[in-house]
Design an enzyme around this catalytic site. Sequence first.
Site, PDB file in Angstrom:
ATOM      1  N   LYS A  43       0.845  -1.200   0.000  1.00 17.42           N
ATOM      2  CA  LYS A  43       0.000   0.000   0.000  1.00 17.42           C
ATOM      3  C   LYS A  43       0.875   1.243   0.000  1.00 17.42           C
ATOM      4  O   LYS A  43       2.082   1.175   0.228  1.00 17.42           O
ATOM      5  CB  LYS A  43      -0.928  -0.015   1.210  1.00 17.42           C
ATOM      6  CG  LYS A  43      -0.208   0.036   2.548  1.00 17.42           C
ATOM      7  CD  LYS A  43      -1.186  -0.018   3.713  1.00 17.42           C
ATOM      8  CE  LYS A  43      -0.435  -0.007   5.045  1.00 17.42           C
ATOM      9  NZ  LYS A  43      -1.360   0.018   6.202  1.00 17.42           N
TER      10      LYS A  43
ATOM     11  N   ARG B  64      -9.966   0.081  16.164  1.00 13.38           N
ATOM     12  CA  ARG B  64      -9.829   0.986  15.022  1.00 13.38           C
ATOM     13  C   ARG B  64     -10.814   0.562  13.940  1.00 13.38           C
ATOM     14  O   ARG B  64     -11.735   1.287  13.604  1.00 13.38           O
ATOM     15  CB  ARG B  64      -8.371   0.964  14.533  1.00 13.38           C
ATOM     16  CG  ARG B  64      -8.018   2.051  13.564  1.00 13.38           C
ATOM     17  CD  ARG B  64      -6.552   1.995  13.184  1.00 13.38           C
ATOM     18  NE  ARG B  64      -6.183   0.730  12.546  1.00 13.38           N
ATOM     19  CZ  ARG B  64      -5.011   0.509  11.958  1.00 13.38           C
ATOM     20  NH1 ARG B  64      -4.088   1.459  11.967  1.00 13.38           N
ATOM     21  NH2 ARG B  64      -4.754  -0.656  11.396  1.00 13.38           N
TER      22      ARG B  64
ATOM     23  N   TYR C  56      15.408  30.042   7.974  1.00 13.00           N
ATOM     24  CA  TYR C  56      14.192  30.750   8.371  1.00 13.00           C
ATOM     25  C   TYR C  56      14.104  30.918   9.885  1.00 13.00           C
ATOM     26  O   TYR C  56      14.492  30.031  10.645  1.00 13.00           O
ATOM     27  CB  TYR C  56      12.956  29.984   7.891  1.00 13.00           C
ATOM     28  CG  TYR C  56      12.664  30.121   6.418  1.00 13.00           C
ATOM     29  CD1 TYR C  56      12.391  31.361   5.859  1.00 13.00           C
ATOM     30  CD2 TYR C  56      12.650  28.994   5.591  1.00 13.00           C
ATOM     31  CE1 TYR C  56      12.118  31.482   4.502  1.00 13.00           C
ATOM     32  CE2 TYR C  56      12.368  29.112   4.230  1.00 13.00           C
ATOM     33  CZ  TYR C  56      12.104  30.360   3.696  1.00 13.00           C
ATOM     34  OH  TYR C  56      11.828  30.486   2.357  1.00 13.00           O
TER      35      TYR C  56
ATOM     36  N   MET D 131      11.503  24.309   1.936  1.00 11.39           N
ATOM     37  CA  MET D 131      10.798  23.503   0.934  1.00 11.39           C
ATOM     38  C   MET D 131      11.751  22.690   0.065  1.00 11.39           C
ATOM     39  O   MET D 131      11.491  21.521  -0.220  1.00 11.39           O
ATOM     40  CB  MET D 131       9.925  24.403   0.055  1.00 11.39           C
ATOM     41  CG  MET D 131       9.128  23.628  -0.983  1.00 11.39           C
ATOM     42  SD  MET D 131       8.006  24.654  -1.945  1.00 11.39           S
ATOM     43  CE  MET D 131       6.692  24.896  -0.766  1.00 11.39           C
TER      44      MET D 131
END
Length: 357
Positions: A34, A130, A255, A303
Site C-alpha cells: 500500500k 480501530r 528561516y 521547501m
Amino acid sequence: MRPTQAHIDLTALAHNVALAQRCAPGKQLFAVVKANAYGHGVEPVVCALPMVDGFAVCSLEEAAPVRALAQAEQRVLLLEGVFSADEYAQAAQWRLDVVVHSAQQVAWLLAAELQAPLNVWLKLDSSMHRLGLSPDELAEVYPALRAATQVAELNLLSHLACADERGHPLNEVQLEAFLDQLPERNFDQLSLANSAALLTLPAWHMDWLRPGLMLYGASPCVGLTARELGLKPVMSLRSQVLALRDVPAGDSVGYAASWVATSQARIATVACGYADGYPRHAPAGTPVVINGQRAPLVGRVSMDLITVDVTALADVAVGDAVELWGAQLPVDEVAAAAGTISYELLSKVTARVPRRY
C-alpha cells in the site's frame, strides 16, 4: 537535473523477503505494498517479488496496478475492504481477497450479484479498536457468510497494536481474543502477524503473514535495529551539496533565525527539503552523511533545501554526495531524531523525487 533522487535496491528487497520466509517456514505471505509500496514504487516492487504468495493494498485504486502486474496465482488483498456496495463487483472481476470489517460491508456483500465468489477475510477487533467486528458482531454475521454464495473462502484476520514492543501485555490479550473465535467456527485461513510479529512472535504466525515495513529494510521492533534483525535498507535518499559558505560567530542560518553559530562555521546547503519528503520538523542535530562522514542538520528545513554544519568535515566541495538516509544512515535513526517513524519518512518521499532502481 536536480540531484535529489531515491535509489531503490531491489536485491535488498528480495533479501528481506527471503528473511521473512525463513522466519516463518511453511507460511504464506501477503507483501504489503500500500501507499505506493511505502514510497518505493509499487510497480517495480511487485515485479521484483514473484516469490511471494500475494500482496496487500488499501483500496481498489491501489489494487488495479498490482492485479495487472501480479502473477495469476498471487492473491491481492484489500485491507480496508470496499467503500461502497458496487465495489464488490469489481473485486470479484479482479479476483481480489476482501477484508470485511463492518456490518455495512457484510450487508453489501450478502446483497451483491457477483460473477465469482470472493475470498473474504472477516476482521476481528481484538482490542485495537480501530476497524473490525466485535466478537459478538462476528458471531452474529458468521452463519450468513458461511452459507453465502458470494463467499468462496471465509477467513479470519486481525491486526496487532503493540507487536513492536516485545512483552507488551496487549499482545497476549489480542492473541487470546483471536484464538477464542476458533473453537466454534470453521475458518478456512487465518492471519494475524505483521512485520514485528513475524520476526519476534512465532506463536502469532497463523496461515498468512502480512509483512510491510520489514520488507523495505526498516526495523518494526522497538529496541532492535534493522541491522540486528538482518534487514537491508531498500531506499537511499540522496542528493548533493549545492553551496558552501562560511558563517561568522553570532550569525544565524535559515528561516526564523532559529540556529545561531556559536563560532565560525562552514555551512553546506543541500538540495533536499520538505517538498521532497524530508521532514520539516527535523531538529538541529539530525544527521546526514556527506562523503561518508556524518554531519548535523542546522537551521530549519525549507521547501527545497536543508543546511548542514560541515565545519568538522574534511574536504567538502560543491557537488559532493549526500545521503539523507539509506545504506550509510538508517532511516530509523533519522526518524527517531525527527520525532517520527520510518513508515512516515519512506511513504512521504514525494513524486517529484525520481526513483532509480
